[in-house]
Design a protein around this motif. Structure first.
Motif, PDB file in Angstrom:
ATOM      1  N   SER A  94       0.894  -1.358  -0.108  1.00 47.68           N
ATOM      2  CA  SER A  94      -0.004  -0.056  -0.119  1.00 47.68           C
ATOM      3  C   SER A  94       0.824   1.261   0.055  1.00 47.68           C
ATOM      4  O   SER A  94       1.150   1.962  -0.960  1.00 47.68           O
ATOM      5  CB  SER A  94      -0.948   0.114   1.396  1.00 47.68           C
ATOM      6  N   SER A 132     -11.085  12.963   4.493  1.00 45.01           N
ATOM      7  CA  SER A 132     -10.581  11.741   4.860  1.00 45.01           C
ATOM      8  C   SER A 132     -11.334  10.750   5.872  1.00 45.01           C
ATOM      9  O   SER A 132     -11.660  11.203   6.705  1.00 45.01           O
ATOM     10  CB  SER A 132      -9.196  11.744   4.968  1.00 45.01           C
ATOM     11  N   GLN A 134      -9.765   7.703   6.419  1.00 40.92           N
ATOM     12  CA  GLN A 134      -8.677   6.862   6.787  1.00 40.92           C
ATOM     13  C   GLN A 134      -7.695   7.390   7.516  1.00 40.92           C
ATOM     14  O   GLN A 134      -6.459   7.353   7.332  1.00 40.92           O
ATOM     15  CB  GLN A 134      -7.954   6.438   5.069  1.00 40.92           C
ATOM     16  N   ARG A 173      -4.456   8.344   5.370  1.00 39.67           N
ATOM     17  CA  ARG A 173      -3.722   7.253   4.585  1.00 39.67           C
ATOM     18  C   ARG A 173      -4.217   7.718   3.083  1.00 39.67           C
ATOM     19  O   ARG A 173      -3.009   7.549   2.242  1.00 39.67           O
ATOM     20  CB  ARG A 173      -4.262   5.946   4.882  1.00 39.67           C
ATOM     21  N   ASP A 174      -5.486   7.925   2.663  1.00 38.66           N
ATOM     22  CA  ASP A 174      -5.639   8.091   1.375  1.00 38.66           C
ATOM     23  C   ASP A 174      -5.123   9.173   0.712  1.00 38.66           C
ATOM     24  O   ASP A 174      -4.663   9.408  -0.296  1.00 38.66           O
ATOM     25  CB  ASP A 174      -7.244   8.150   1.305  1.00 38.66           C
ATOM     26  N   ARG A 178      -2.537   9.469  -2.327  1.00 37.73           N
ATOM     27  CA  ARG A 178      -3.282  10.230  -3.344  1.00 37.73           C
ATOM     28  C   ARG A 178      -2.075  11.062  -4.134  1.00 37.73           C
ATOM     29  O   ARG A 178      -1.987  11.332  -5.348  1.00 37.73           O
ATOM     30  CB  ARG A 178      -4.237  10.741  -3.005  1.00 37.73           C
TER      31      ARG A 178
END
Length: 290
Positions: A94, A132, A134, A173-174, A178
């Motif tokens: 990830s 977000s 996350q 996290r996203d 990104r």
């Protein structure tokens, strides 16, 4: 010595925490100096000056509001990603999928803005679903630079360490993934709990201590700094290559395995969660997420 920044009767002070952790005694700093937290003491030590005198009676810690030891650091905090082998493995598909597959080549270094720093006991504000959902935790030992310098050698690096504190490198996290760089996902308002104080290097060996993190009393992270991929001297040598480090600079050294994204399935922070980080020899940093 443990150095705390605190507010008592509406005034900010910087003081020495008693050995039993029950009280704090203020140093003789004026309001402008105290506004910078522990930084004037770090700068004085770097120049070879004596500590300011202690003044007044000891104040029970229970009767003060402890702030981050550096409420607004002088510039961005230096942070290191992928610095424990098991953490490198848990996020290899990830966060780290586009990085060099060998985690031992060079450290991954990013920054967090000073304005995201909050104190032990302060609330971390979740940004909302439109920004977000996350949100993750990362328990980290943070190194405080004392004597500054550029192109510091690994052999001399530890002589540049003033002390240590705890940081929670809270992360969206996203957003982190990104943008293909990490500063934005790491720098939301309130995303850097720090504290509860600085422990000076003569009292703690940061190369031999334990980092643990609980979410709602469930142990998630448990690592030792002996297991760092890049140890503290290497981090200082690397970050100072061509870049001058200054007294009061902060280097967060990376997080052990057990972050929310690494769980199967991932578990992100939600409103009402409480994250507690303990580092042996320093103490506890605890914050609620609201």
């Amino acid at each position: 010595m443990r150095i705390a920044t605190f507010v008592h009767e509406g005034q900010r002070h910087v003081g020495q925490v008693a050995a039993d952790g029950q009280s704090v005694t203020a140093f003789a700093l004026d309001a402008a100096q105290a506004a910078r937290g522990a930084l004037p003491l770090i700068e004085a030590a770097a120049s070879g000056a004596a500590l300011p005198a202690l003044t007044g009676p000891a104040i029970p810690l229970a009767s003060v509001h402890v702030e981050a030891p550096l409420p607004v650091p002088r510039r961005n905090l230096w942070c290191v990603g992928r610095n424990y082998h098991e953490h490198a493995k848990e996020l290899q598909a990830s966060v780290f999928k586009d990085n060099n597959a060998n985690p031992a080549t060079w450290p991954i270094v990013f920054t967090k803005v000073p304005e995201c720093v909050i104190a032990h006991g302060d609330d971390v504000v979740l940004p909302g679903a439109a920004v977000s959902e996350q949100i993750d935790y990362e328990a980290e030992l943070a190194v405080i630079i004392g004597v500054g310098g550029k192109n510091i050698t690994r052999e001399d690096a530890m002589s540049h360490v003033y002390g240590y504190t705890i940081v929670n490198d809270v992360t969206a996290r996203d957003v982190q993934m990104r943008h293909q760089q990490w500063d934005m996902g790491k720098s939301f308002d309130t995303f850097c709990p720090m504290g509860p104080w600085i422990v000076t290097a003569d009292e703690l060996d940061g190369q031999h201590t334990r980092v643990r993190c609980w979410v709602n009393d469930s142990l998630r992270q448990d690592g030792r700094t002996e297991d760092l991929i890049f140890d503290i001297p290497t981090l200082i040598e690397t970050i100072s290559r061509g870049i001058t480090l200054y007294p009061g600079d902060v280097i967060a050294t990376g997080t052990p395995a057990g972050v929310g994204l690494g769980l199967k399935p991932p578990v992100f922070l939600k409103k009402g969660d409480v994250v507690r980080i303990e580092i042996d020899g320093i103490g506890t940093l605890q914050n609620a997420f609201v």
